[in-house]
Enzyme design. Structure first.
Site, PDB file in Angstrom:
ATOM      1  N   LYS A 151      65.854  65.668  46.195  1.00  0.00           N
ATOM      2  CA  LYS A 151      65.133  65.417  45.333  1.00  0.00           C
ATOM      3  C   LYS A 151      63.806  64.688  45.657  1.00  0.00           C
ATOM      4  O   LYS A 151      62.663  64.835  45.248  1.00  0.00           O
ATOM      5  CB  LYS A 151      65.761  64.389  44.418  1.00  0.00           C
ATOM      6  N   ARG A 164      71.820  60.280  35.412  1.00  0.00           N
ATOM      7  CA  ARG A 164      72.963  60.363  36.115  1.00  0.00           C
ATOM      8  C   ARG A 164      74.073  60.609  35.334  1.00  0.00           C
ATOM      9  O   ARG A 164      75.103  60.856  35.971  1.00  0.00           O
ATOM     10  CB  ARG A 164      73.104  59.326  37.223  1.00  0.00           C
ATOM     11  N   ARG A 174      69.011  61.384  57.921  1.00  0.00           N
ATOM     12  CA  ARG A 174      67.690  60.842  57.366  1.00  0.00           C
ATOM     13  C   ARG A 174      67.259  59.689  57.702  1.00  0.00           C
ATOM     14  O   ARG A 174      67.986  58.670  57.953  1.00  0.00           O
ATOM     15  CB  ARG A 174      68.172  60.710  55.895  1.00  0.00           C
ATOM     16  N   ARG A 231      68.785  54.108  55.337  1.00  0.00           N
ATOM     17  CA  ARG A 231      69.444  53.604  54.291  1.00  0.00           C
ATOM     18  C   ARG A 231      70.883  53.006  54.398  1.00  0.00           C
ATOM     19  O   ARG A 231      71.573  53.933  55.198  1.00  0.00           O
ATOM     20  CB  ARG A 231      69.182  54.389  53.155  1.00  0.00           C
ATOM     21  N   ARG A 277      79.682  57.908  47.796  1.00  0.00           N
ATOM     22  CA  ARG A 277      78.721  58.468  46.732  1.00  0.00           C
ATOM     23  C   ARG A 277      78.775  59.791  46.213  1.00  0.00           C
ATOM     24  O   ARG A 277      78.850  60.001  45.250  1.00  0.00           O
ATOM     25  CB  ARG A 277      77.277  58.311  47.659  1.00  0.00           C
TER      26      ARG A 277
HETATM   27  P1  AP5 Z   1      66.023  63.355  50.329  1.00  0.00           P
HETATM   28  O1  AP5 Z   1      64.722  64.241  49.754  1.00  0.00           O
HETATM   29  O2  AP5 Z   1      65.761  62.260  50.502  1.00  0.00           O
HETATM   30  O3  AP5 Z   1      67.119  63.640  49.248  1.00  0.00           O
HETATM   31  P2  AP5 Z   1      67.439  63.079  47.795  1.00  0.00           P
HETATM   32  O4  AP5 Z   1      68.189  64.159  46.966  1.00  0.00           O
HETATM   33  O5  AP5 Z   1      66.388  62.395  47.390  1.00  0.00           O
HETATM   34  O6  AP5 Z   1      68.694  62.268  48.308  1.00  0.00           O
HETATM   35  P3  AP5 Z   1      69.012  60.466  47.857  1.00  0.00           P
HETATM   36  O7  AP5 Z   1      70.111  60.285  48.825  1.00  0.00           O
HETATM   37  O8  AP5 Z   1      67.715  59.589  47.690  1.00  0.00           O
HETATM   38  O9  AP5 Z   1      69.736  60.675  46.427  1.00  0.00           O
HETATM   39  P4  AP5 Z   1      70.459  59.733  45.818  1.00  0.00           P
HETATM   40  O10 AP5 Z   1      70.518  60.312  44.419  1.00  0.00           O
HETATM   41  O11 AP5 Z   1      71.923  59.549  46.275  1.00  0.00           O
HETATM   42  O12 AP5 Z   1      69.857  58.348  45.774  1.00  0.00           O
HETATM   43  P5  AP5 Z   1      68.966  57.484  44.877  1.00  0.00           P
HETATM   44  O13 AP5 Z   1      68.028  56.808  45.850  1.00  0.00           O
HETATM   45  O14 AP5 Z   1      68.481  58.250  43.598  1.00  0.00           O
HETATM   46  O15 AP5 Z   1      66.357  64.606  51.410  1.00  0.00           O
HETATM   47  C1  AP5 Z   1      67.658  64.201  51.940  1.00  0.00           C
HETATM   48  C2  AP5 Z   1      67.669  64.502  53.755  1.00  0.00           C
HETATM   49  O16 AP5 Z   1      67.634  65.898  53.513  1.00  0.00           O
HETATM   50  C3  AP5 Z   1      66.209  64.030  54.267  1.00  0.00           C
HETATM   51  O17 AP5 Z   1      66.488  63.566  55.591  1.00  0.00           O
HETATM   52  C4  AP5 Z   1      65.141  65.221  54.184  1.00  0.00           C
HETATM   53  O18 AP5 Z   1      64.452  65.301  55.241  1.00  0.00           O
HETATM   54  C5  AP5 Z   1      66.326  66.364  54.374  1.00  0.00           C
HETATM   55  N1  AP5 Z   1      65.973  67.486  53.717  1.00  0.00           N
HETATM   56  C6  AP5 Z   1      65.249  67.629  52.445  1.00  0.00           C
HETATM   57  N2  AP5 Z   1      65.133  68.852  52.018  1.00  0.00           N
HETATM   58  C7  AP5 Z   1      65.807  69.625  53.248  1.00  0.00           C
HETATM   59  C8  AP5 Z   1      65.756  71.145  53.202  1.00  0.00           C
HETATM   60  N3  AP5 Z   1      65.387  71.801  52.302  1.00  0.00           N
HETATM   61  N4  AP5 Z   1      66.146  71.583  54.384  1.00  0.00           N
HETATM   62  C9  AP5 Z   1      66.740  70.613  55.390  1.00  0.00           C
HETATM   63  N5  AP5 Z   1      66.959  69.456  55.164  1.00  0.00           N
HETATM   64  C10 AP5 Z   1      66.078  68.916  54.105  1.00  0.00           C
HETATM   65  O19 AP5 Z   1      70.237  56.503  44.419  1.00  0.00           O
HETATM   66  C11 AP5 Z   1      70.660  55.534  45.361  1.00  0.00           C
HETATM   67  C12 AP5 Z   1      71.585  54.678  44.503  1.00  0.00           C
HETATM   68  O20 AP5 Z   1      70.817  53.941  43.420  1.00  0.00           O
HETATM   69  C13 AP5 Z   1      72.818  55.539  43.592  1.00  0.00           C
HETATM   70  O21 AP5 Z   1      73.610  55.510  44.812  1.00  0.00           O
HETATM   71  C14 AP5 Z   1      72.951  54.460  42.660  1.00  0.00           C
HETATM   72  O22 AP5 Z   1      73.833  53.378  43.325  1.00  0.00           O
HETATM   73  C15 AP5 Z   1      71.714  53.799  42.229  1.00  0.00           C
HETATM   74  N6  AP5 Z   1      71.172  54.749  41.303  1.00  0.00           N
HETATM   75  C16 AP5 Z   1      69.876  55.385  41.391  1.00  0.00           C
HETATM   76  N7  AP5 Z   1      69.559  55.927  40.290  1.00  0.00           N
HETATM   77  C17 AP5 Z   1      70.598  55.537  39.370  1.00  0.00           C
HETATM   78  C18 AP5 Z   1      70.961  56.022  37.828  1.00  0.00           C
HETATM   79  N8  AP5 Z   1      70.070  56.897  37.321  1.00  0.00           N
HETATM   80  N9  AP5 Z   1      71.875  55.254  37.446  1.00  0.00           N
HETATM   81  C19 AP5 Z   1      72.647  54.526  38.030  1.00  0.00           C
HETATM   82  N10 AP5 Z   1      72.595  54.294  39.386  1.00  0.00           N
HETATM   83  C20 AP5 Z   1      71.351  54.623  39.947  1.00  0.00           C
HETATM   84 MG    MG Z   2      65.786  60.072  46.989  1.00  0.00          MG
END
Ligand code: AP5
Ligand code: MG
Length: 226
Positions: free
Chosen positions: A19, A94, A133, A166, A177
């Site tokens: 994402k 979410r 990552r 992270r 997660r």
């Molecule tokens: P990346 O692009 O970083 O993936 P991502 O989908 O953004 O993953 P996140 O870990 O950020 O998602 P998340 O939903 O768990 O975390 P968030 O920060 O939202 O890519 C991942 C890796 O893959 C990278 O190394 C990249 O280079 C590689 N990659 C990408 N595309 C690729 C491809 N096509 N091929 C190969 N490799 C590839 O949330 C964190 C925490 O915050 C949550 O756990 C929760 O506690 C809280 N939180 C956030 N939002 C909410 C909400 N709305 N409600 C409640 N809690 C929330």
């Molecule tokens: Mg992200």
């Protein structure tokens, strides 16, 4: 005067689906504000604000932060002037309660979710992606040890800041997660499928191919030229 809002894209995907990677590219290409609730929480944790103190425990356990604080934070972000040109949401909603609040908030501004592309990636790949990552301190630009290394080790290609891992990317937290969040993601996917705005994109392809498929999915729904 009623505040207005432009195009609204909700980027869906499991933890590690890509994402953030895609949202940074797409928001620039489409002229949309990139709104990532995870990034907002990480900034609050770093700044040790009351919101950050609340959020940290949930994030460290791999749980969703409670809706009340998450929704308040999101609504404050949507009220900022740059949202008027349109937004690309990354990590929100979410669950269906968050999706319903979003619909209401957008409706009050004369807007709606135009399209919800879902980057679909199998669970085994998610573990490998999160384990390798690295992201940068300044802008959160994501890298991967194998699939997307930075040109200089430990340094962001875009802004020169330091790369770090992270704390919620440690193996035990990644498992937590996925265990705790994938079920809720399914309900959100179903929600947008029911509203006829879901577009499934194969996230197992190379990053630029995923971008092309996302643009193709988004353009008809938003009138964008991509
Ligand atoms: P990346 O692009 O970083 O993936 P991502 O989908 O953004 O993953 P996140 O870990 O950020 O998602 P998340 O939903 O768990 O975390 P968030 O920060 O939202 O890519 C991942 C890796 O893959 C990278 O190394 C990249 O280079 C590689 N990659 C990408 N595309 C690729 C491809 N096509 N091929 C190969 N490799 C590839 O949330 C964190 C925490 O915050 C949550 O756990 C929760 O506690 C809280 N939180 C956030 N939002 C909410 C909400 N709305 N409600 C409640 N809690 C929330
Ligand atoms: Mg992200």
């Amino acid at each position: 005067m009623t505040p207005s809002i432009g195009r609204v894209v909700v980027l869906l995907g499991a933890p590690g689906a890509g994402k953030g990677t895609q949202a940074q590219i797409l928001s620039e290409r489409l002229g949309l504000a990139h709104v990532a609730t995870g990034d907002l929480f990480r900034a609050a944790v770093r700044d040790e604000t009351p919101l950050g103190v609340t959020a940290k425990g949930y994030m460290d356990r791999g749980e969703l932060v409670p809706d009340a604080v998450t929704i308040e934070m999101l609504l404050e972000r949507l009220a900022k002037p740059d949202a008027e040109a349109g937004i690309l949401l990354d990590g929100f909603p979410r669950n269906t309660a968050q999706a319903e609040v979003l619909d209401k908030a957008l409706g009050d501004k004369g807007g709606r979710v135009d399209v919800a592309p879902y980057i679909e990636v199998p669970e085994a790949d998610l573990v490998a992606r999160l384990g390798g990552r690295w992201i940068c301190r300044a802008g959160g630009h994501p890298y991967h040890e194998l699939s997307k290394p930075s040109q200089k080790p430990g340094i962001c290609d875009v802004d020169g800041s330091e790369l770090y891992q992270r704390s919620d990317d440690q193996p035990a937290t990644v498992q937590a997660r996925l265990r705790q969040q994938l079920g809720a993601l399914d309900t959100v996917v179903d929600y947008y499928r029911g509203h006829d705005v879901l577009r499934v994109v194969d996230g197992q392809q190379a990053i630029d191919k995923v971008t092309a498929d996302l643009l193709a999915a988004i353009a008809p729904a938003t009138g964008s030229r991509g």
